[in-house]
Write an enzyme that holds these catalytic residues in place. Structure first.
Site, PDB file in Angstrom:
ATOM      1  N   GLN A   1       0.830  -1.201   0.000  1.00 58.28           N
ATOM      2  CA  GLN A   1       0.000   0.000   0.000  1.00 58.28           C
ATOM      3  C   GLN A   1       0.873   1.263   0.000  1.00 58.28           C
ATOM      4  O   GLN A   1       2.084   1.195   0.202  1.00 58.28           O
ATOM      5  CB  GLN A   1      -0.918   0.004   1.223  1.00 58.28           C
ATOM      6  CG  GLN A   1      -0.192  -0.226   2.543  1.00 58.28           C
ATOM      7  CD  GLN A   1      -1.055  -0.896   3.590  1.00 58.28           C
ATOM      8  OE1 GLN A   1      -2.277  -0.776   3.584  1.00 58.28           O
ATOM      9  NE2 GLN A   1      -0.434  -1.598   4.529  1.00 58.28           N
TER      10      GLN A   1
ATOM     11  N   HIS B   1      -7.865   3.180  20.296  1.00 57.27           N
ATOM     12  CA  HIS B   1      -7.130   2.031  20.822  1.00 57.27           C
ATOM     13  C   HIS B   1      -7.676   1.559  22.162  1.00 57.27           C
ATOM     14  O   HIS B   1      -7.767   0.350  22.411  1.00 57.27           O
ATOM     15  CB  HIS B   1      -5.638   2.379  20.931  1.00 57.27           C
ATOM     16  CG  HIS B   1      -4.967   2.502  19.607  1.00 57.27           C
ATOM     17  ND1 HIS B   1      -4.116   3.547  19.288  1.00 57.27           N
ATOM     18  CD2 HIS B   1      -5.019   1.719  18.503  1.00 57.27           C
ATOM     19  CE1 HIS B   1      -3.684   3.393  18.052  1.00 57.27           C
ATOM     20  NE2 HIS B   1      -4.214   2.296  17.554  1.00 57.27           N
TER      21      HIS B   1
ATOM     22  N   ASP C   1       0.600  -0.138  14.047  1.00 54.68           N
ATOM     23  CA  ASP C   1       1.123   1.043  14.751  1.00 54.68           C
ATOM     24  C   ASP C   1       1.454   0.742  16.211  1.00 54.68           C
ATOM     25  O   ASP C   1       2.148   1.514  16.865  1.00 54.68           O
ATOM     26  CB  ASP C   1       0.161   2.228  14.648  1.00 54.68           C
ATOM     27  CG  ASP C   1      -1.223   1.929  15.211  1.00 54.68           C
ATOM     28  OD1 ASP C   1      -1.319   1.421  16.344  1.00 54.68           O
ATOM     29  OD2 ASP C   1      -2.223   2.232  14.523  1.00 54.68           O
TER      30      ASP C   1
ATOM     31  N   GLY D   1      -3.653 -12.163   7.764  1.00 58.23           N
ATOM     32  CA  GLY D   1      -4.498 -12.492   8.898  1.00 58.23           C
ATOM     33  C   GLY D   1      -5.532 -13.556   8.611  1.00 58.23           C
ATOM     34  O   GLY D   1      -5.825 -14.395   9.471  1.00 58.23           O
TER      35      GLY D   1
ATOM     36  N   ASP E   1      -7.849  -5.040  14.141  1.00 59.78           N
ATOM     37  CA  ASP E   1      -7.589  -3.605  13.951  1.00 59.78           C
ATOM     38  C   ASP E   1      -7.170  -3.408  12.508  1.00 59.78           C
ATOM     39  O   ASP E   1      -5.995  -3.234  12.191  1.00 59.78           O
ATOM     40  CB  ASP E   1      -6.497  -3.143  14.922  1.00 59.78           C
ATOM     41  CG  ASP E   1      -6.141  -1.670  14.746  1.00 59.78           C
ATOM     42  OD1 ASP E   1      -6.934  -0.940  14.117  1.00 59.78           O
ATOM     43  OD2 ASP E   1      -5.079  -1.264  15.231  1.00 59.78           O
TER      44      ASP E   1
ATOM     45  N   THR F   1      -7.640  -1.839   8.390  1.00 59.04           N
ATOM     46  CA  THR F   1      -8.011  -0.650   7.637  1.00 59.04           C
ATOM     47  C   THR F   1      -9.448  -0.830   7.147  1.00 59.04           C
ATOM     48  O   THR F   1     -10.093  -1.837   7.416  1.00 59.04           O
ATOM     49  CB  THR F   1      -7.078  -0.461   6.430  1.00 59.04           C
ATOM     50  OG1 THR F   1      -7.164  -1.629   5.594  1.00 59.04           O
ATOM     51  CG2 THR F   1      -5.633  -0.285   6.869  1.00 59.04           C
ATOM     52  N   ASP F   2      -9.970   0.149   6.421  1.00 59.66           N
ATOM     53  CA  ASP F   2     -11.301   0.009   5.842  1.00 59.66           C
ATOM     54  C   ASP F   2     -11.301  -1.109   4.805  1.00 59.66           C
ATOM     55  O   ASP F   2     -10.243  -1.502   4.304  1.00 59.66           O
ATOM     56  CB  ASP F   2     -11.740   1.332   5.214  1.00 59.66           C
ATOM     57  CG  ASP F   2     -12.163   2.334   6.268  1.00 59.66           C
ATOM     58  OD1 ASP F   2     -13.315   2.250   6.716  1.00 59.66           O
ATOM     59  OD2 ASP F   2     -11.332   3.183   6.661  1.00 59.66           O
TER      60      ASP F   2
END
Length: 284
Positions: A34, A65, A89, A142, A159, A161-162
């Site tokens: 990405q 978080h 992150d 995942g 967790d 991304t869109d």
């Protein structure tokens, strides 16, 4: 004449978006998966975006978080083994490791460069968590992991991304089927589920795909300023536990016993966050 600073325009929604002044671009690269950019902004501190979508900022990361982590972690009576999908992150990992009952955390992140750049440019997000002996960091897919692993977990946190680009597969039935197979009896799964006012279809799709697999499925929310367009919605699923079924006294006792401070999450918010707006209840 002073030259105007460049702006970063988020492109998550086709007809509307938000923009950030880029006081300084700290890092920008096309990773294996990405487009990654990290920049400095006077209002939000350091900001990270992936493929045109804001992922995290120094200023408000704690809200997201803490809510994605502590709602399931305080729901489970004694979470020992935790799986984090995504979360490169380090913010979710940081919060998970605050729970003294945790003996092992497996984190599966598809993009190694996100982890390394966040260690460099967002050190407070992980706050040393990547060096914790309880962590097993897996760079990989995942969906494949949850369908292939021999491990099982008390709490699983997605967790992602869109649901575009690399994150799209983390909203599929195959992913949720894999979650079911490696979630311990008495365990709970949670996942970010978009800004429900603008992304109602994401919530409906999650309910349709999770409900055949789990006895109990629901949603909760939090207001995260840089995830604009309304409340951020989180999905939860379990065969046994109900995160929205805990009494306030029990939550307060567990919170006090945990012995760490939070900046957004508290037992009262834990109870309140399951109250959903009528537009979302009507859609569901």
């Amino acid at each position: 004449m002073t030259q105007a600073k460049p702006r970063y325009l988020e492109t998550l929604h086709q007809a509307w978006g938000q923009s950030f002044v880029m006081d300084e671009v700290l890092f920008e690269a096309k990773t294996e998966h990405q487009h990654l950019v990290i920049f400095q902004n006077a209002q939000w501190g350091r900001v990270m975006a992936l493929d045109g979508m804001i992922q995290t900022t120094e200023r408000d990361e704690f809200i997201y978080h803490e809510m994605l982590t502590h709602v399931p972690m305080f729901t489970h009576p004694e979470p020992k083994s935790v799986l984090i999908i995504g979360g490169g992150d380090g913010g979710i990992l940081r919060e998970v490791l605050k729970h003294s009952s945790v003996t092992s955390v497996t984190q599966v992140e598809i993009d190694a460069q996100v982890v390394e750049m966040c260690k460099t440019y967002f050190p407070k997000h992980s706050d040393g968590a990547f060096d914790d002996a309880r962590l097993n960091l897996v760079i990989g897919d995942g969906v494949a992991f949850v369908n292939d692993t021999d491990l099982s977990f008390d709490v699983i946190i997605s967790d992602s991304t869109d649901p575009v680009g690399p994150g799209e597969v983390l909203f599929t039935s195959r992913f949720y089927t894999g979650i079911k197979r490696c979630l311990n009896s008495g365990g709970v799964f949670v996942a970010q589920n978009g800004v429900s006012f603008l992304q109602t279809d994401e919530v409906l799709t999650s309910e349709q795909r999770l409900s055949p697999l789990f006895e109990k499925v629901g949603f909760y929310s939090a207001a995260v300023p840089t995830y604009v367009g309304g409340i951020m919605t989180f999905a939860w699923a379990s065969q046994d536990l109900k995160p929205n079924g805990l009494d306030l006294n029990s939550l307060q006792a567990r919170y006090q016993q945990a012995g760490f401070k939070t900046r957004y999450y508290n037992p009262g918010l834990h109870q309140a966050c399951f109250a959903l707006p009528q537009y979302l209840l009507d859609a569901l």
